[in-house]
Design an enzyme around this catalytic site. Sequence first.
Site, PDB file in Angstrom:
ATOM      1  CE1 TYR A  25      14.322   9.212 -13.317  1.00  0.00           C
ATOM      2  CE2 TYR A  25      14.186  11.089 -11.831  1.00  0.00           C
ATOM      3  CZ  TYR A  25      13.613   9.971 -12.407  1.00  0.00           C
ATOM      4  OH  TYR A  25      12.339   9.616 -12.070  1.00  0.00           O
TER       5      TYR A  25
ATOM      6  CE  LYS B 191      11.573  10.207 -15.335  1.00  0.00           C
ATOM      7  NZ  LYS B 191      10.464   9.335 -15.701  1.00  0.00           N
TER       8      LYS B 191
END
Length: 171
Positions: free
Chosen positions: A141, A145
């Site tokens: 994740y 990002k």
Amino acid sequence: MAKLITGGTGSVGAELARQLVAMGEEVVLFDIAVNRERIDDIENKVKIIQGDLGIYSEVFNAVRENRIDGIYHLGAILGGRSEEIPWSAFQTNVVGTMNVLEAARLFGVQKVIYTSTIGTHGTAARGVVTDESMQKPMGMYSIAKLYSEQIGRWYRERFGLDFRAVRYPAV
């Protein structure tokens, strides 16, 4: 002209949609798993598109067919789930962001606001964290990002796209 919110029926997207509707904006919500309960009070005031960020034609069509002039890119597979299904998370979080940015470029979108995470700093986060602080993301994740922030920066420098990233702490 309309505003597109990816992840539009998620908790943050639904609240943002309420605020934009209250300001008189035309709002289009794009989500792979539409949660109508979160938007039941505004459902008749927004357009809902069920779509997958990882499929470029679905993103492109949503932008082109709805005269979008601003995108709030909130759609993502979140932290823990990204570790469970990293390949799907890459497709949604990285390829999906590229699809959003390319749609913005091709169809003349004025601005993209991207929601990121303080997690891009990972183990390097000590004391006050600034834009110049070292970033060492841990996990799919946070890595996705950080990549998306950087590709957004590249789109700004290369194509003049008004791209802005907001790093949330835990939400």
